[in-house]
Design an enzyme around this catalytic site. Structure first.
Site, PDB file in Angstrom:
ATOM      1  N   GLY A  11       0.845  -1.208   0.000  1.00 17.26           N
ATOM      2  CA  GLY A  11       0.000   0.000   0.000  1.00 17.26           C
ATOM      3  C   GLY A  11       0.873   1.249   0.000  1.00 17.26           C
ATOM      4  NE  ARG A  72      -0.987  -5.193  -1.006  1.00 18.93           N
ATOM      5  CZ  ARG A  72      -1.806  -4.144  -0.839  1.00 18.93           C
ATOM      6  NH1 ARG A  72      -2.782  -3.919  -1.690  1.00 18.93           N
ATOM      7  NH2 ARG A  72      -1.658  -3.344   0.194  1.00 18.93           N
ATOM      8  CG  ASP A 103       4.106  -6.844   7.859  1.00 21.54           C
ATOM      9  OD1 ASP A 103       3.426  -6.636   6.828  1.00 21.54           O
ATOM     10  OD2 ASP A 103       3.604  -7.178   8.951  1.00 21.54           O
ATOM     11  N   GLY A 104       5.022  -7.265   4.507  1.00 18.43           N
ATOM     12  CA  GLY A 104       5.006  -8.202   3.370  1.00 18.43           C
ATOM     13  C   GLY A 104       6.183  -7.920   2.439  1.00 18.43           C
ATOM     14  CB  THR A 125       2.419   0.900   6.219  1.00 21.00           C
ATOM     15  OG1 THR A 125       1.038   0.748   6.605  1.00 21.00           O
ATOM     16  CG2 THR A 125       3.277   0.526   7.402  1.00 21.00           C
ATOM     17  CG  ASP A 127      -2.438   0.373   8.393  1.00 23.92           C
ATOM     18  OD1 ASP A 127      -3.079   1.383   8.080  1.00 23.92           O
ATOM     19  OD2 ASP A 127      -2.669  -0.761   7.926  1.00 23.92           O
ATOM     20  CG  ASP A 129       0.611  -2.394  10.335  1.00 21.44           C
ATOM     21  OD1 ASP A 129       1.419  -1.791   9.597  1.00 21.44           O
ATOM     22  OD2 ASP A 129      -0.254  -3.168   9.896  1.00 21.44           O
ATOM     23  NE  ARG A 171      -5.201  -5.252   5.264  1.00 17.75           N
ATOM     24  CZ  ARG A 171      -4.856  -5.175   4.000  1.00 17.75           C
ATOM     25  NH1 ARG A 171      -5.702  -5.557   3.065  1.00 17.75           N
ATOM     26  NH2 ARG A 171      -3.677  -4.721   3.632  1.00 17.75           N
ATOM     27  N   GLY A 185     -11.412  14.524  19.873  1.00  9.45           N
ATOM     28  CA  GLY A 185     -12.274  14.561  21.058  1.00  9.45           C
ATOM     29  C   GLY A 185     -13.434  13.592  20.953  1.00  9.45           C
ATOM     30  CD  GLU A 187     -18.289  11.711  22.804  1.00  5.50           C
ATOM     31  OE1 GLU A 187     -18.150  12.620  21.987  1.00  5.50           O
ATOM     32  OE2 GLU A 187     -18.145  11.867  24.038  1.00  5.50           O
ATOM     33  CD  GLU A 224      -9.254  -1.169   6.529  1.00 11.78           C
ATOM     34  OE1 GLU A 224      -8.314  -0.388   6.773  1.00 11.78           O
ATOM     35  OE2 GLU A 224      -9.312  -1.859   5.504  1.00 11.78           O
ATOM     36  NE  ARG A 245     -28.062   9.597   8.630  1.00 12.46           N
ATOM     37  CZ  ARG A 245     -29.238   9.494   9.231  1.00 12.46           C
ATOM     38  NH1 ARG A 245     -29.379   8.660  10.263  1.00 12.46           N
ATOM     39  NH2 ARG A 245     -30.270  10.204   8.829  1.00 12.46           N
TER      40      ARG A 245
END
Ligand code: ADP
Ligand code: F6P
Length: 321
Positions: A11, A72, A103-104, A125, A127, A129, A171, A185, A187, A224, A245
């Protein structure tokens, strides 16, 4: 090394271009040639190359996406594909490779290193991660984009006295969710890393609404990986009676001009990656530890597990009402 390659894979993330630029300029400064490989490992196997010059990377530091394109490449997941990649590198004289991705992509880089082409992984990335680094290129820009979107969403949420359940990217990781939730801010943040109880979130919302001068609108951020934004919105509406919503922010979070943090991180990582290759060192991931640049063995880095932002999650919970 006389000639190195650089590619972006997996990505895309804002700041990848800044890393490509830094790799190119640092390598040229050291007297190396630089080959840009388009579309990640796909382009390596298909010989999609561009010459990288100081000028070809001008004016890209501020651009989102990746000028080298990304892809990919299923073929690279097995050793036959990696062997073919090694042969292509040898054929055109690429002695080392910088792989900017997740990491891939690093697993592919590890395989290629094991066949004798030294590779350095640069974490890219949104993320955040990648386990062996505190920071990945693109994370800050993506969070700022999500924050701006949710700030806009708040205007309409407030006008209608509704609850907005917003899905942000991630993901397998809730770093974006928890940090953006603090920044807007919200909840609550709902992530894979922490158990959540919709009844408790709904009860808190009712308490907050009914308290003196209470709130009339609410934001709940969902990672996600948890998904279910529509279902969560429906449940919250049923439990609280507050019209709700769901909004999925999606790929907009991957675009845009990188923030100062991403441009600097990308430049530092790109520079450090080239320093390693210049010393003939491969099979490493460059990253941040205790806020400083460091590098780690690729397989060791992939096997690490970094902690979740638990303290931030708790701060969010304590301050959101
Ligand atoms: P990311 O790098 O963002 O984690 P992917 O997981 O999609 O993205 O991986 C990008 C590419 O890296 C894959 O398309 C494939 O070419 C290569 N790759 C992924 N996993 C492996 C693996 N286990 N071995 C070799 N190459 C891999
Ligand atoms: O890894 C970055 C990321 O944006 C994730 O947050 C998301 O789940 C995934 O990539 C989406 O990938 P694609 O662009 O292939 O749909």
């Amino acid at each position: 090394m006389k000639k190195i390659g650089v590619l972006t894979s997996g990505g895309d993330a804002p700041g990848m271009n800044a890393a490509v630029r830094a790799v190119t300029r640092a390598a040229l400064s050291k007297g190396m040639e630089v080959v840009g490989i388009q579309r990640g490992y796909v382009g390596l196997l298909n010989r999609e190359f561009v010459d990288m010059t100081a000028r070809s990377v001008s004016g890209i530091i501020q651009r989102g996406g990746t000028v080298l394109y990304t892809a990919r490449c299923p073929e690279f997941r097995n050793m036959d594909g990696v062997m073919k990649g090694k042969e292509v590198c040898e054929e055109i004289g690429i002695e080392g490779l910088v792989v900017i991705g997740g990491d891939g992509s690093f697993r592919g880089a590890g395989d290629l290193s094991s066949l004798g082409i030294p590779c350095i992984g640069i974490p890219g990335t949104i993320d955040n991660d990648i386990q062996c680094t505190e920071y990945t290129i693109g994370y800050d820009t993506a969070m700022n984009t999500a924050m701006e979107m949710i700030d806009k969403l708040r205007d309409t949420t407030q006008s209608h006295a509704r609850c907005s359940v917003v899905e942000v990217m991630g993901r397998r990781a809730g770093y974006i969710a928890v940090n953006v939730a603090i920044a807007v801010g919200a909840e609550a943040a709902i992530t894979l890393e922490r158990p959540y109880d919709l009844n408790a979130i709904a009860a808190k919302m009712i308490r907050t609404r009914d308290s003196k001068g209470g709130k009339n609108h609410f934001i709940v951020v969902v990672a996600e990986g948890v998904g279910q934004a529509e279902n969560i919105a429906r449940s919250i509406q049923e439990m609280t009676g507050i019209e709700s919503r769901a909004t999925v922010l999606g790929h907009v979070q991957r675009g845009g001009s990188p923030t100062v943090r991403d441009r600097i991180a990308a430049t530092e990582l790109g520079y450090h990656a080239v320093e390693l290759l210049d010393q003939g060192i491969g099979n490493r991931i460059v990253g941040f530890k205790d806020g400083k640049i460091y590098d780690i063995d690729l397989q060791e880095g992939l096997a690490m597990k970094k902690p979740f932002d638990d303290e931030r999650y708790d701060i969010l919970t304590e301050t959101a009402y």
